[in-house]
Scaffold this active site. Structure first.
Site, short mmCIF file in Angstrom:
data_model
loop_
_atom_site.label_atom_id
_atom_site.label_comp_id
_atom_site.label_asym_id
_atom_site.label_seq_id
_atom_site.Cartn_x
_atom_site.Cartn_y
_atom_site.Cartn_z
N CYS A 113 0.82 -1.21 0.00
CA CYS A 113 0.00 0.00 0.00
C CYS A 113 0.87 1.27 0.00
O CYS A 113 1.45 1.61 -1.02
CB CYS A 113 -0.99 -0.02 1.16
SG CYS A 113 -2.39 1.09 0.90
N HIS A 221 -3.50 -5.15 0.55
CA HIS A 221 -2.98 -5.50 1.87
C HIS A 221 -2.93 -7.02 2.04
O HIS A 221 -3.84 -7.62 2.62
CB HIS A 221 -3.84 -4.87 2.97
CG HIS A 221 -3.59 -3.42 3.18
ND1 HIS A 221 -2.75 -2.94 4.16
CD2 HIS A 221 -4.05 -2.33 2.50
CE1 HIS A 221 -2.71 -1.62 4.10
NE2 HIS A 221 -3.49 -1.22 3.10
N GLU A 223 -1.18 -8.72 4.06
CA GLU A 223 -0.94 -9.16 5.44
C GLU A 223 -2.21 -9.66 6.12
O GLU A 223 -2.16 -10.39 7.10
CB GLU A 223 -0.29 -8.03 6.26
CG GLU A 223 -1.21 -6.88 6.63
CD GLU A 223 -1.30 -5.79 5.58
OE1 GLU A 223 -1.65 -4.65 5.93
OE2 GLU A 223 -1.04 -6.07 4.40
#
Length: 258
Positions: A113, A221, A223
């Site tokens: 990001c 994202h 993660e």
């Protein structure tokens, strides 16, 4: 063997609007520890406390995290406007030269990001402060309401270059991702190869051409739910493999005697 260390770039944050901290999302640490299988280390990204040289020596790889503050447009020759939002000049002062140093040396990093945008700016690219204002573009921002699961839910596909690095890594030419960003790449930096696009043409996956190390960066994202997501898991696994290779190569070789 001790696991290699991944420096997770922290963001400035005020607890209860009064107490200043450097923070990193738990999901970043979890993805680094459980999927990349490295030691997560939160980095206070501020040149008052550390230097890029010290970071390169201390860490084996870097996770360039997302964050609410944006890269200051002065870093790519633009004037700041209200649309650019908040800034973190201390983080800019660390991450931009850090990216360039890693590109030169081959030390691995994964951009996410804001980190994706930092990689582009570090290589001479520019950003648009609000891509939803560009004709034909959709709103890529985080939904304002809902649970965290709803905010990080998969929202659009990313089409990847056939036969490219990301295509080979994911084993697919199209993947589904979340989307939680307002800014995006306006012009690509030197050596930035764009290999993934959202349906509206927004760049979503890049790497640095001819860099000797791992430079993959994504606008979404990964993660979030990294251990289970079919896109996130191979990305963090490949990153961890690259970090381990770097750590092994930098270790002194012990000669065995008869």
């Amino acid at each position: 063997m001790t696991r290699p260390v991944v420096g997770i770039i922290g963001n400035t944050h005020l607890i209860n609007d009064t107490y200043p901290t450097h923070a990193g999302g738990t999901m970043n640490s979890e993805a680094v520890a459980t999927v990349a299988d490295c030691v997560p280390l939160i980095v206070p990204a501020d040149p008052r406390f550390l230097s890029v040289e010290e970071l390169l020596e201390t860490c084996d790889g870097f996770l360039l995290t997302g964050g609410r503050p944006n890269v200051h447009p002065a870093e790519y020759g633009h004037e700041p406007t209200e649309a650019h939002g908040d800034f973190d000049r201390a983080r800019d002062a660390i991450t931009l030269p850090l990216v360039r140093a890693c590109v030169e040396s081959g030390q691995p990093f994964l951009g996410i990001c804001r980190g994706f945008q930092e990689v582009n700016v570090a290589m001479g690219g520019t950003l648009h402060p609000e891509i939803r204002d560009i004709p034909g573009r959709q709103n890529h921002r985080m939904p304002p309401d809902g649970t965290i699961e709803e905010k990080f839910a998969l929202r659009h596909k990313v089409t990847l270059t056939e036969g490219g690095v990301f295509h080979r890594l994911f084993g697919a030419s199209e993947v589904m991702t979340n989307t939680l960003h307002g800014q995006g790449i306006l012009t690509a930096g030197r050596r930035i190869v764009i290999e993934g696009h959202a349906p509206d043409g927004t760049p979503e996956a890049v790497y640095v051409k001819d860099a000797p190390g791992f430079t993959l960066s994504v606008q979404w994202h990964p993660e979030w739910d990294a251990a289970n997501d079919p896109v996130s898991r191979p990305l963090f696994t490949a990153f961890g493999d690259a970090v381990r290779a770097w750590a092994k190569a930098r270790q002194p070789q012990i000669l065995k005697t008869a």
